[in-house]
Write a protein that holds these residues in place. Structure first.
Motif, PDB file in Angstrom:
ATOM      1  N   THR A  89       0.500  -1.188  -0.210  1.00  0.00           N
ATOM      2  CA  THR A  89      -0.225   0.045   0.212  1.00  0.00           C
ATOM      3  C   THR A  89       1.322   1.516   0.491  1.00  0.00           C
ATOM      4  O   THR A  89       1.942   1.217   1.075  1.00  0.00           O
ATOM      5  CB  THR A  89      -1.301  -0.470   1.152  1.00  0.00           C
ATOM      6  N   ALA A  90       0.780   2.229  -0.841  1.00  0.00           N
ATOM      7  CA  ALA A  90       1.289   3.013  -1.074  1.00  0.00           C
ATOM      8  C   ALA A  90       1.011   4.066  -2.151  1.00  0.00           C
ATOM      9  O   ALA A  90       0.580   3.750  -2.929  1.00  0.00           O
ATOM     10  CB  ALA A  90       2.609   3.068  -1.547  1.00  0.00           C
ATOM     11  N   ILE A  91       1.185   4.777  -2.190  1.00  0.00           N
ATOM     12  CA  ILE A  91       1.289   6.319  -3.264  1.00  0.00           C
ATOM     13  C   ILE A  91       2.593   5.674  -4.623  1.00  0.00           C
ATOM     14  O   ILE A  91       3.439   5.845  -4.229  1.00  0.00           O
ATOM     15  CB  ILE A  91       1.171   7.577  -3.227  1.00  0.00           C
ATOM     16  N   TYR A  92       2.388   5.161  -6.125  1.00  0.00           N
ATOM     17  CA  TYR A  92       3.096   4.881  -6.964  1.00  0.00           C
ATOM     18  C   TYR A  92       3.304   6.021  -7.733  1.00  0.00           C
ATOM     19  O   TYR A  92       2.300   6.425  -8.862  1.00  0.00           O
ATOM     20  CB  TYR A  92       2.586   3.941  -7.245  1.00  0.00           C
ATOM     21  N   TYR A  93       4.962   6.359  -7.663  1.00  0.00           N
ATOM     22  CA  TYR A  93       5.242   7.607  -8.862  1.00  0.00           C
ATOM     23  C   TYR A  93       5.843   6.603 -10.421  1.00  0.00           C
ATOM     24  O   TYR A  93       6.681   6.250 -10.163  1.00  0.00           O
ATOM     25  CB  TYR A  93       5.922   8.218  -7.970  1.00  0.00           C
ATOM     26  N   CYS A  94       5.649   7.104 -10.855  1.00  0.00           N
ATOM     27  CA  CYS A  94       6.630   7.038 -12.749  1.00  0.00           C
ATOM     28  C   CYS A  94       7.531   8.289 -12.454  1.00  0.00           C
ATOM     29  O   CYS A  94       7.291   9.503 -12.279  1.00  0.00           O
ATOM     30  CB  CYS A  94       5.843   7.055 -13.645  1.00  0.00           C
ATOM     31  N   ALA A  95       8.534   8.136 -13.493  1.00  0.00           N
ATOM     32  CA  ALA A  95       9.738   9.107 -13.141  1.00  0.00           C
ATOM     33  C   ALA A  95      10.307   8.698 -14.842  1.00  0.00           C
ATOM     34  O   ALA A  95      10.655   7.801 -14.916  1.00  0.00           O
ATOM     35  CB  ALA A  95      10.496   9.539 -12.329  1.00  0.00           C
ATOM     36  N   ALA A  96      10.951   9.548 -15.309  1.00  0.00           N
ATOM     37  CA  ALA A  96      11.834  10.028 -16.628  1.00  0.00           C
ATOM     38  C   ALA A  96      12.790  10.402 -16.857  1.00  0.00           C
ATOM     39  O   ALA A  96      12.834  11.692 -15.434  1.00  0.00           O
ATOM     40  CB  ALA A  96      10.302   9.964 -17.830  1.00  0.00           C
ATOM     41  N   SER A  97      14.184  10.070 -17.282  1.00  0.00           N
ATOM     42  CA  SER A  97      14.866  10.775 -17.808  1.00  0.00           C
ATOM     43  C   SER A  97      15.817  10.448 -19.425  1.00  0.00           C
ATOM     44  O   SER A  97      15.171   8.903 -19.134  1.00  0.00           O
ATOM     45  CB  SER A  97      16.031  10.360 -16.347  1.00  0.00           C
ATOM     46  N   SER A  98      16.234  11.279 -19.369  1.00  0.00           N
ATOM     47  CA  SER A  98      16.526  11.231 -20.724  1.00  0.00           C
ATOM     48  C   SER A  98      18.352  10.561 -20.959  1.00  0.00           C
ATOM     49  O   SER A  98      18.293  10.314 -21.861  1.00  0.00           O
ATOM     50  CB  SER A  98      16.283  12.501 -21.464  1.00  0.00           C
ATOM     51  N   SER A  99      18.622  10.830 -19.323  1.00  0.00           N
ATOM     52  CA  SER A  99      19.953  10.180 -19.549  1.00  0.00           C
ATOM     53  C   SER A  99      19.968  10.016 -18.349  1.00  0.00           C
ATOM     54  O   SER A  99      20.730  10.397 -17.513  1.00  0.00           O
ATOM     55  CB  SER A  99      20.971  11.203 -20.067  1.00  0.00           C
ATOM     56  N   ILE A 100      20.195   8.189 -18.131  1.00  0.00           N
ATOM     57  CA  ILE A 100      20.827   7.880 -16.712  1.00  0.00           C
ATOM     58  C   ILE A 100      21.332   6.602 -17.248  1.00  0.00           C
ATOM     59  O   ILE A 100      21.164   5.877 -17.862  1.00  0.00           O
ATOM     60  CB  ILE A 100      19.385   7.252 -15.553  1.00  0.00           C
ATOM     61  N   ILE A 101      22.594   6.402 -15.974  1.00  0.00           N
ATOM     62  CA  ILE A 101      22.444   5.060 -16.103  1.00  0.00           C
ATOM     63  C   ILE A 101      22.277   4.148 -15.398  1.00  0.00           C
ATOM     64  O   ILE A 101      21.593   4.639 -13.985  1.00  0.00           O
ATOM     65  CB  ILE A 101      24.778   5.292 -15.747  1.00  0.00           C
ATOM     66  N   TYR A 102      22.629   2.768 -15.564  1.00  0.00           N
ATOM     67  CA  TYR A 102      21.735   1.737 -15.041  1.00  0.00           C
ATOM     68  C   TYR A 102      22.238   2.348 -13.293  1.00  0.00           C
ATOM     69  O   TYR A 102      21.367   1.567 -12.854  1.00  0.00           O
ATOM     70  CB  TYR A 102      22.762   0.473 -15.163  1.00  0.00           C
ATOM     71  N   SER A 103      22.987   2.351 -12.975  1.00  0.00           N
ATOM     72  CA  SER A 103      23.621   2.127 -11.997  1.00  0.00           C
ATOM     73  C   SER A 103      22.579   3.318 -11.173  1.00  0.00           C
ATOM     74  O   SER A 103      22.533   3.057  -9.519  1.00  0.00           O
ATOM     75  CB  SER A 103      24.587   2.188 -11.466  1.00  0.00           C
ATOM     76  N   MET A 104      22.081   4.028 -12.105  1.00  0.00           N
ATOM     77  CA  MET A 104      21.594   5.441 -11.093  1.00  0.00           C
ATOM     78  C   MET A 104      19.508   5.043 -10.867  1.00  0.00           C
ATOM     79  O   MET A 104      19.444   6.186 -10.491  1.00  0.00           O
ATOM     80  CB  MET A 104      21.711   6.545 -11.669  1.00  0.00           C
ATOM     81  N   LEU A 105      19.157   3.597 -11.396  1.00  0.00           N
ATOM     82  CA  LEU A 105      17.517   4.149 -11.759  1.00  0.00           C
ATOM     83  C   LEU A 105      16.900   3.856 -10.385  1.00  0.00           C
ATOM     84  O   LEU A 105      15.958   4.461 -10.592  1.00  0.00           O
ATOM     85  CB  LEU A 105      17.340   2.027 -12.362  1.00  0.00           C
ATOM     86  N   GLY A 106      17.940   3.430  -9.547  1.00  0.00           N
ATOM     87  CA  GLY A 106      16.825   3.619  -8.259  1.00  0.00           C
ATOM     88  C   GLY A 106      17.307   5.255  -7.563  1.00  0.00           C
ATOM     89  O   GLY A 106      16.665   4.621  -6.298  1.00  0.00           O
ATOM     90  N   VAL A 107      18.166   5.881  -8.027  1.00  0.00           N
ATOM     91  CA  VAL A 107      18.181   6.762  -7.527  1.00  0.00           C
ATOM     92  C   VAL A 107      17.105   7.861  -7.869  1.00  0.00           C
ATOM     93  O   VAL A 107      17.320   8.385  -8.968  1.00  0.00           O
ATOM     94  CB  VAL A 107      19.174   7.562  -7.554  1.00  0.00           C
ATOM     95  N   ALA A 108      16.202   8.932  -6.719  1.00  0.00           N
ATOM     96  CA  ALA A 108      15.380   9.523  -7.151  1.00  0.00           C
ATOM     97  C   ALA A 108      15.176  10.705  -7.753  1.00  0.00           C
ATOM     98  O   ALA A 108      14.995  11.319  -8.478  1.00  0.00           O
ATOM     99  CB  ALA A 108      13.951   9.912  -5.941  1.00  0.00           C
ATOM    100  N   ALA A 109      17.133  11.057  -7.341  1.00  0.00           N
ATOM    101  CA  ALA A 109      17.594  12.761  -7.115  1.00  0.00           C
ATOM    102  C   ALA A 109      17.794  12.137  -8.902  1.00  0.00           C
ATOM    103  O   ALA A 109      17.696  13.399  -9.520  1.00  0.00           O
ATOM    104  CB  ALA A 109      18.517  12.600  -6.897  1.00  0.00           C
ATOM    105  N   SER A 110      18.207  11.423  -9.797  1.00  0.00           N
ATOM    106  CA  SER A 110      18.795  11.214 -10.958  1.00  0.00           C
ATOM    107  C   SER A 110      17.334  11.593 -12.340  1.00  0.00           C
ATOM    108  O   SER A 110      17.541  11.497 -13.173  1.00  0.00           O
ATOM    109  CB  SER A 110      18.733   9.541 -10.922  1.00  0.00           C
ATOM    110  N   TYR A 111      16.033  11.418 -11.757  1.00  0.00           N
ATOM    111  CA  TYR A 111      14.728  11.536 -12.328  1.00  0.00           C
ATOM    112  C   TYR A 111      14.120  13.249 -12.712  1.00  0.00           C
ATOM    113  O   TYR A 111      14.761  14.010 -11.665  1.00  0.00           O
ATOM    114  CB  TYR A 111      13.451  10.553 -12.062  1.00  0.00           C
TER     115      TYR A 111
END
Length: 124
Positions: A89-111
């Motif tokens: 149970t939570a609010i689910y958010y989608c986020a997008a970035s045009s340039s992100i490396i694989y290791s940074m996928l889990g970092v919210a500030a990357s988006y």
């Protein structure tokens, strides 16, 4: 890029939901898209991400229950959630970035772009 998350709702434990993330007026091609969630009183956490064109990363605790996919023809990224638990149970958010490396996928500030969120409630 304006992201729109939808598909949330109320479901019983063990049930399934499919969330959608799309944009209006702009393609998601070339963008990496991820899902995060935030439960009441908790920090936002990474759920799953899909880089362009298709490599994926999952939070370890959710592997096997959640699946991310992309339908470029529909300009939509999906989050299929199975065997849902009350702790999902939570609010689910989608986020997008045009340039992100694989290791940074889990970092919210990357988006760069975030949707408004969709509420998922799992009852026991």
């Amino acid at each position: 890029v304006q992201l729109q998350a939808s598909g949330g709702g109320l479901v019983q434990a063990g049930g399934s939901l499919r969330l959608s993330c799309t944009t209006s007026g702009r393609t998601l091609s070339g963008y990496s898209v991820s899902w995060f969630r935030q439960a009441p009183g908790k920090e936002r956490e990474f759920v799953v991400g899909i880089r362009w064109p298709g490599s994926t990363a999952y939070a370890d605790s959710l592997k096997g229950r959640f699946t991310i996919s992309r339908d470029s023809a529909k300009n939509t990224v999906y989050l299929q959630m199975n065997s849902l638990k009350p702790e999902d149970t939570a609010i689910y958010y989608c986020a997008a970035s045009s340039s992100i490396i694989y290791s940074m996928l889990g970092v919210a500030a990357s988006y760069d772009y975030w949707g408004q969120g969709t509420q998922v409630t799992v009852s026991s």
